[in-house]
Design an enzyme around this catalytic site. Structure first.
Site, PDB file in Angstrom:
ATOM      1  CG  ASP A  13      29.685 -37.700   2.197  1.00  0.00           C
ATOM      2  OD1 ASP A  13      28.710 -36.969   1.980  1.00  0.00           O
ATOM      3  OD2 ASP A  13      30.829 -37.475   1.743  1.00  0.00           O
ATOM      4  CE  LYS A  16      25.851 -35.186   8.481  1.00  0.00           C
ATOM      5  NZ  LYS A  16      27.075 -35.719   7.911  1.00  0.00           N
ATOM      6  N   GLY A  40      24.212 -32.900   1.310  1.00  0.00           N
ATOM      7  CA  GLY A  40      23.143 -33.456   0.481  1.00  0.00           C
ATOM      8  C   GLY A  40      22.847 -34.897   0.778  1.00  0.00           C
ATOM      9  CG  HIS A  41      20.299 -36.405   3.168  1.00  0.00           C
ATOM     10  ND1 HIS A  41      20.813 -35.538   4.095  1.00  0.00           N
ATOM     11  CD2 HIS A  41      18.974 -36.374   3.314  1.00  0.00           C
ATOM     12  CE1 HIS A  41      19.829 -35.009   4.778  1.00  0.00           C
ATOM     13  NE2 HIS A  41      18.696 -35.499   4.327  1.00  0.00           N
ATOM     14  CD  GLN A 219      28.993 -29.524   5.329  1.00  0.00           C
ATOM     15  OE1 GLN A 219      28.766 -28.734   6.210  1.00  0.00           O
ATOM     16  NE2 GLN A 219      28.259 -29.567   4.226  1.00  0.00           N
TER      17      GLN A 219
HETATM   18  P1  IMP Z   1      33.323 -26.809   0.725  1.00  0.00           P
HETATM   19  O1  IMP Z   1      32.471 -27.082   1.922  1.00  0.00           O
HETATM   20  O2  IMP Z   1      32.578 -26.887  -0.571  1.00  0.00           O
HETATM   21  O3  IMP Z   1      34.111 -25.551   0.860  1.00  0.00           O
HETATM   22  O4  IMP Z   1      34.408 -27.992   0.637  1.00  0.00           O
HETATM   23  C1  IMP Z   1      35.447 -28.142   1.602  1.00  0.00           C
HETATM   24  C2  IMP Z   1      35.709 -29.604   1.879  1.00  0.00           C
HETATM   25  O5  IMP Z   1      34.590 -30.172   2.552  1.00  0.00           O
HETATM   26  C3  IMP Z   1      35.905 -30.462   0.630  1.00  0.00           C
HETATM   27  O6  IMP Z   1      36.840 -31.486   0.931  1.00  0.00           O
HETATM   28  C4  IMP Z   1      34.543 -31.077   0.393  1.00  0.00           C
HETATM   29  O7  IMP Z   1      34.626 -32.286  -0.317  1.00  0.00           O
HETATM   30  C5  IMP Z   1      34.102 -31.303   1.829  1.00  0.00           C
HETATM   31  N1  IMP Z   1      32.642 -31.322   1.986  1.00  0.00           N
HETATM   32  C6  IMP Z   1      31.802 -30.275   1.973  1.00  0.00           C
HETATM   33  N2  IMP Z   1      30.532 -30.689   2.168  1.00  0.00           N
HETATM   34  C7  IMP Z   1      30.573 -32.010   2.322  1.00  0.00           C
HETATM   35  C8  IMP Z   1      29.578 -33.006   2.592  1.00  0.00           C
HETATM   36  O8  IMP Z   1      28.389 -32.739   2.761  1.00  0.00           O
HETATM   37  N3  IMP Z   1      30.039 -34.286   2.695  1.00  0.00           N
HETATM   38  C9  IMP Z   1      31.345 -34.605   2.570  1.00  0.00           C
HETATM   39  N4  IMP Z   1      32.298 -33.720   2.330  1.00  0.00           N
HETATM   40  C10 IMP Z   1      31.926 -32.427   2.211  1.00  0.00           C
END
Ligand code: IMP
Length: 415
Positions: A13, A16, A40-41, A219
């Protein structure tokens, strides 16, 4: 021509989206190489809002080709829904036939396991990311290319259901019937098979033809499966090296690496975050920065800039420069802090410890400023903001290439 890369430096977040959107206009190809629809954005173009989770940002540049590489985990359901926002995608969007799929049961496992973890929950997005990557590594995954033969894929999935019956029973997950599964996969195949390609060959060919390629990371570095705050991480290689395995290019194919970083820090989900502020400052950053997740709507945890984490991430990724996002969110603070070291068990360290949970930040305080919002030239920034940015360059040992002073595409300082 070598491919340029954009990577998140913090916990995701970082903004990007704005940078990739800005750059996508100049590239022939934009490729995703890891993650899934946990990212996501939203991008506003000509007054129309587009929500992107899986499709690379180059889709908003009519001349760009977009690749979803083998390292991405693709939910066919989510992708098809996202594709409906755009016309004429054929020839502009290519899906790796070896990318693994996220199917409904992966999502249900993700959600059920989070509940079982109780207080130790990771705080996943609940999108099935972890289970899909786990099964890929366990050599029990299902790839997009298999949609070319739905009967064979259906048999393989049904076999998988039998092998894993004990797990599904324990997690109280109801599995689809053969008929329902066949119907669902047939629908996915109809929509997605025309877009399948050998995207590794494509990427090589495009590089050989001197096409400009942008690699779009999702991420952030601190969520990397190997180098992040394990186990509170996502399940993919979020760092620049992930682009090699996630697209099939070699390290020498990567050119400029730009790290995207906010002028402060945020994190969604659980896990260590040394500079998190639980009081007024955190709340103010959340309000001023509109820090709520685009994928899940969750409020983000907020705190001061962590120079130790940023320096670590910059080195891991081989950043040529940093883009500093949301500088204007710090407008109006009397003083601004930066974490310049950690105290771990009474010892002061200036590197990333294995257990970040045990680290207390050591801060350096900087004078604040009134307004940077909308500023488009470095010289026009308040002197205190210039001092703050120069300190970030020094502390992170990385030069700053770009500064963003509002969500508007044009409110960007190029250095
Ligand atoms: P997962 O990717 O859904 O398995 O989540 C694992 C961790 O990564 C969690 O803390 C989510 O909040 C974080 N996370 C996953 N995708 C994003 C993103 O695009 N932005 C910020 N945090 C993310």
């Amino acid at each position: 021509m070598k491919a340029d890369l954009i990577v998140g430096i913090q916990w995701g977040d970082e903004g990007k989206g704005k940078i990739v959107d800005l750059l996508a206009q100049k590239y022939d190809v934009v490729a995703r190489y890891q993650g899934g629809h946990n990212a996501g954005h939203t991008i506003v173009v000509d007054g129309k809002t587009h929500a992107l989770h899986l499709i690379p940002s180059g889709i908003l540049n009519p001349k760009a080709v977009n690749i979803i590489g083998n390292g991405v985990v693709v939910s066919p359901e989510a992708l098809i829904k996202e594709m409906k926002q755009f016309d004429h995608l054929l020839g502009r969007l290519f899906l790796s036939e070896s990318a693994h799929m996220i199917l409904t049961f992966h999502t249900l496992i993700d959600q059920a396991k989070e509940i079982l973890r109780g207080e130790k929950a990771i705080g996943t997005t609940g999108r099935g990311i972890g289970p899909a990557y786990s099964e890929k590594i366990a050599r029990a995954g299902f790839r997009l290319g298999e949609l070319r033969n739905v009967p064979a894929l259906t048999e393989r999935i049904l076999e998988y259901f039998i092998q894993n019956k004990a797990i599904f029973d324990a997690l109280e997950i109801t599995l689809p019937s053969r008929e329902a599964l066949t119907a669902e996969l047939t629908g996915f195949a109809q929509e997605l098979v025309p877009f399948l390609a050998n995207t590794t060959q494509m990427a090589w060919k495009m590089m050989d033809e001197d096409k400009k390629i942008l690699l779009e990371g999702a991420q952030g570095t601190m969520l990397d499966i190997d180098h992040g705050t394990y186990p509170y991480v996502t399940s993919s290689s979020t760092i620049s090296a992930g682009a090699c395995t996630g697209l099939g290019i070699n390290p020498k194919d990567i050119g400029k690496v730009t790290g995207i970083v906010k002028a402060y820090c945020t994190r969604v989900g659980n896990g260590p975050f040394p500079t998190e502020d639980h009081g007024e400052i955190g709340e103010r950053l959340r309000a001023q920065g509109r820090e709520f997740g685009t994928t899940t709507g969750r409020p983000r945890r907020c705190g001061w800039f962590d120079a130790i984490a940023c320096r670590y991430a910059s080195r891991l990724n081989g950043c040529d420069d940093l883009s500093i996002m949301k500088l204007d969110v710090l407008d109006g603070f009397d003083e601004i802090k930066v974490c310049v070291a950690y105290e771990v068990n009474g010892e002061i360290i200036e590197h990333m410890p294995l257990d970040l949970e045990a680290a207390t930040p050591v801060y350096k305080t900087f004078a604040g400023w009134d307004k940077t919002e909308g500023v488009r030239r470095f010289e026009d920034l308040p002197a205190t903001a210039q001092t703050y940015l120069k300190a970030i360059e020094e502390l992170t040992q990385t030069k700053i290439g770009m500064i963003s002073t509002s969500p508007d595409r044009n409110d960007t300082i190029l250095l």
